[in-house]
Design a protein around this motif. Structure first.
Motif, short mmCIF file in Angstrom:
data_model
loop_
_atom_site.label_atom_id
_atom_site.label_comp_id
_atom_site.label_asym_id
_atom_site.label_seq_id
_atom_site.Cartn_x
_atom_site.Cartn_y
_atom_site.Cartn_z
N LYS A 140 37.62 25.74 25.29
CA LYS A 140 37.44 24.29 25.48
C LYS A 140 38.21 23.74 26.67
O LYS A 140 37.78 22.77 27.28
CB LYS A 140 37.85 23.56 24.21
N ASN A 141 39.36 24.34 26.98
CA ASN A 141 40.14 23.77 28.08
C ASN A 141 40.04 24.59 29.37
O ASN A 141 40.88 24.47 30.27
CB ASN A 141 41.61 23.61 27.69
N ILE A 142 39.01 25.47 29.45
CA ILE A 142 38.76 26.21 30.70
C ILE A 142 37.88 25.36 31.60
O ILE A 142 36.77 24.99 31.21
CB ILE A 142 38.09 27.57 30.42
N THR A 143 38.33 25.07 32.76
CA THR A 143 37.56 24.29 33.74
C THR A 143 37.47 25.07 35.03
O THR A 143 38.48 25.43 35.64
CB THR A 143 38.22 22.93 34.02
N PRO A 144 36.24 25.39 35.48
CA PRO A 144 36.10 26.15 36.73
C PRO A 144 36.65 25.35 37.92
O PRO A 144 36.53 24.12 37.98
CB PRO A 144 34.60 26.36 36.86
N CYS A 145 37.19 26.08 38.87
CA CYS A 145 37.65 25.46 40.12
C CYS A 145 36.54 25.61 41.15
O CYS A 145 36.43 26.64 41.83
CB CYS A 145 38.95 26.13 40.60
N TYR A 146 35.70 24.57 41.25
CA TYR A 146 34.51 24.66 42.10
C TYR A 146 34.83 24.82 43.58
O TYR A 146 34.15 25.56 44.29
CB TYR A 146 33.62 23.44 41.86
N PRO A 147 35.86 24.15 44.12
CA PRO A 147 36.19 24.38 45.55
C PRO A 147 36.54 25.84 45.82
O PRO A 147 36.09 26.42 46.80
CB PRO A 147 37.38 23.45 45.79
N LEU A 148 37.35 26.42 44.91
CA LEU A 148 37.72 27.83 45.08
C LEU A 148 36.50 28.73 44.92
O LEU A 148 36.35 29.73 45.63
CB LEU A 148 38.81 28.20 44.07
N ARG A 149 35.61 28.35 43.98
CA ARG A 149 34.41 29.15 43.77
C ARG A 149 33.55 29.15 45.02
O ARG A 149 33.00 30.19 45.41
CB ARG A 149 33.62 28.60 42.58
N ARG A 150 33.41 28.01 45.69
CA ARG A 150 32.60 27.95 46.90
C ARG A 150 33.20 28.84 47.99
O ARG A 150 32.47 29.49 48.74
CB ARG A 150 32.48 26.51 47.38
N ILE A 151 34.54 28.84 48.08
CA ILE A 151 35.19 29.67 49.10
C ILE A 151 34.90 31.14 48.83
O ILE A 151 34.57 31.92 49.75
CB ILE A 151 36.72 29.40 49.11
N ILE A 152 35.04 31.53 47.55
CA ILE A 152 34.81 32.94 47.19
C ILE A 152 33.36 33.32 47.42
O ILE A 152 33.05 34.41 47.93
CB ILE A 152 35.23 33.18 45.73
N ASN A 153 32.42 32.42 47.05
CA ASN A 153 31.00 32.74 47.20
C ASN A 153 30.57 32.85 48.65
O ASN A 153 29.57 33.51 48.96
CB ASN A 153 30.14 31.67 46.50
N ASP A 154 31.33 32.22 49.56
CA ASP A 154 31.00 32.31 50.98
C ASP A 154 31.57 33.56 51.65
O ASP A 154 31.25 33.85 52.81
CB ASP A 154 31.52 31.07 51.71
N LEU A 155 32.40 34.29 50.92
CA LEU A 155 32.96 35.52 51.48
C LEU A 155 31.86 36.57 51.64
O LEU A 155 30.96 36.69 50.82
CB LEU A 155 34.07 36.06 50.57
N GLU A 156 31.96 37.34 52.70
CA GLU A 156 30.97 38.38 52.96
C GLU A 156 31.24 39.58 52.08
O GLU A 156 32.38 40.00 51.89
CB GLU A 156 31.02 38.79 54.43
N SER A 157 30.17 40.14 51.52
CA SER A 157 30.29 41.29 50.61
C SER A 157 29.27 42.35 51.01
O SER A 157 28.17 42.03 51.49
CB SER A 157 30.05 40.84 49.17
N VAL A 158 29.62 43.60 50.80
CA VAL A 158 28.72 44.72 51.10
C VAL A 158 27.97 45.10 49.82
O VAL A 158 28.56 45.18 48.75
CB VAL A 158 29.51 45.93 51.64
N CYS A 159 26.66 45.32 49.96
CA CYS A 159 25.85 45.73 48.79
C CYS A 159 26.42 47.00 48.20
O CYS A 159 26.67 47.98 48.92
CB CYS A 159 24.40 45.94 49.22
N PRO A 160 26.64 47.05 46.87
CA PRO A 160 27.23 48.24 46.25
C PRO A 160 26.26 49.41 46.08
O PRO A 160 26.69 50.51 45.71
CB PRO A 160 27.68 47.71 44.89
N ASN A 161 24.97 49.20 46.35
CA ASN A 161 24.00 50.28 46.16
C ASN A 161 24.17 51.34 47.24
O ASN A 161 24.27 51.03 48.43
CB ASN A 161 22.57 49.74 46.20
#
Length: 256
Positions: free
Chosen positions: A25-46
């Motif tokens: 109930k008291n977990i609140t996502p940190c959307y600014p941090l989430r946007r930063i993480i989602n914009d990070l470049e990642s290599v396909c694991p396949n």
């Protein structure tokens, strides 16, 4: 967010980073941090894929990636996994993908069962007659045996009990003319006796019918006579009138 949810589900009610007590109930996502993480470049694991995508787009990329491992939809528990770009080639060799029999017998088969189908079940597969050896479709074997096979044993056309090869039936009939004539004569006598018995039964039934018709006619005649007698008799009202008149006449005579 997923890490905390996993920790809570495992029984640990504390944040894995700061160790503060938490619950769902008291977990609140940190959307600014989430946007930063989602914009990070990642290599396909396949394995084999060198694509670099944003972390937030990685899930969508894996759904379309040519190197993602896929389970065969026809043999989920039996076919080995394959990468998406080899899907067409896999379907060509998949042992469990159904397809119509190439001989057009109408049945659906798989590569796994194709040899068994061809050797046992396919009605369009060529096979030799077990009697004469002629090559024909498996589905036509029985018809061939029943109507054409020269090596199949059949009954004599004239009714004798002997069975001969179809190819020898004509010569059998020609070489046993006397026997066959006697059989025909015997059959005619039997048929004549049967016909005579039937005629006697018909005559007996006709006699019964005539008797019943006579009884019906007699009953109709009696009913007609009864109806005529009823219509000619005096009515109840008229009889009482006659009785009353007779009484009045007798009274008058007594007074005189």
């Amino acid at each position: 967010e997923n890490c905390i949810a996993i920790a809570i589900a495992s029984g640990d009610k504390r944040c894995p980073v700061c160790r503060t007590a938490v619950n769902k109930k008291n977990i609140t996502p940190c959307y600014p941090l989430r946007r930063i993480i989602n914009d990070l470049e990642s290599v396909c694991p396949n394995q084999g894929c060198k694509a670099k995508v944003k972390r937030g787009d990685l899930v969508d990329h894996l759904r379309k990636c040519d190197f993602s491992l896929i389970k065969c939809c026809f043999g989920v528990l039996k076919c080995p996994s394959y990468i998406r770009k080899e899907e067409k080639n896999h379907f060509k060799v998949c042992m469990y993908k159904p397809f119509k029999c190439p001989r057009r017998c109408g049945q659906s088969i798989t590569l796994k069962d194709q040899n068994k189908h061809n050797n046992i079940a396919c009605t369009k597969a060529k096979t030799g007659c077990v009697k004469c050896g002629v090559l024909l479709n498996r589905g036509d074997v029985q018809k061939h045996l029943d109507t054409k096979c020269p090596k199949e044993r059949v009954r004599c056309l004239t009714g004798c009990t002997e069975k001969v090869l179809r190819e020898e039936r004509q010569s059998h009939c020609e070489s046993h003319v006397g026997l066959h004539l006697s059989l025909v004569i015997e059959m005619l006598k039997e048929n004549e006796a049967v016909n005579k018995g039937l005629q006697e039964k018909v005559a007996s039934m006709q006699k019964t019918i005539n008797t019943l018709n006579d009884k019906v006619t007699e009953l109709e005649r009696k009913n007609t006579a009864d109806d005529e007698n009823t219509s000619e008799g005096p009515e109840v009202g008229d009889a009482s009138s006659v009785s009353g008149s007779s009484s009045s006449a007798n009274d008058s005579e007594e007074e005189d």
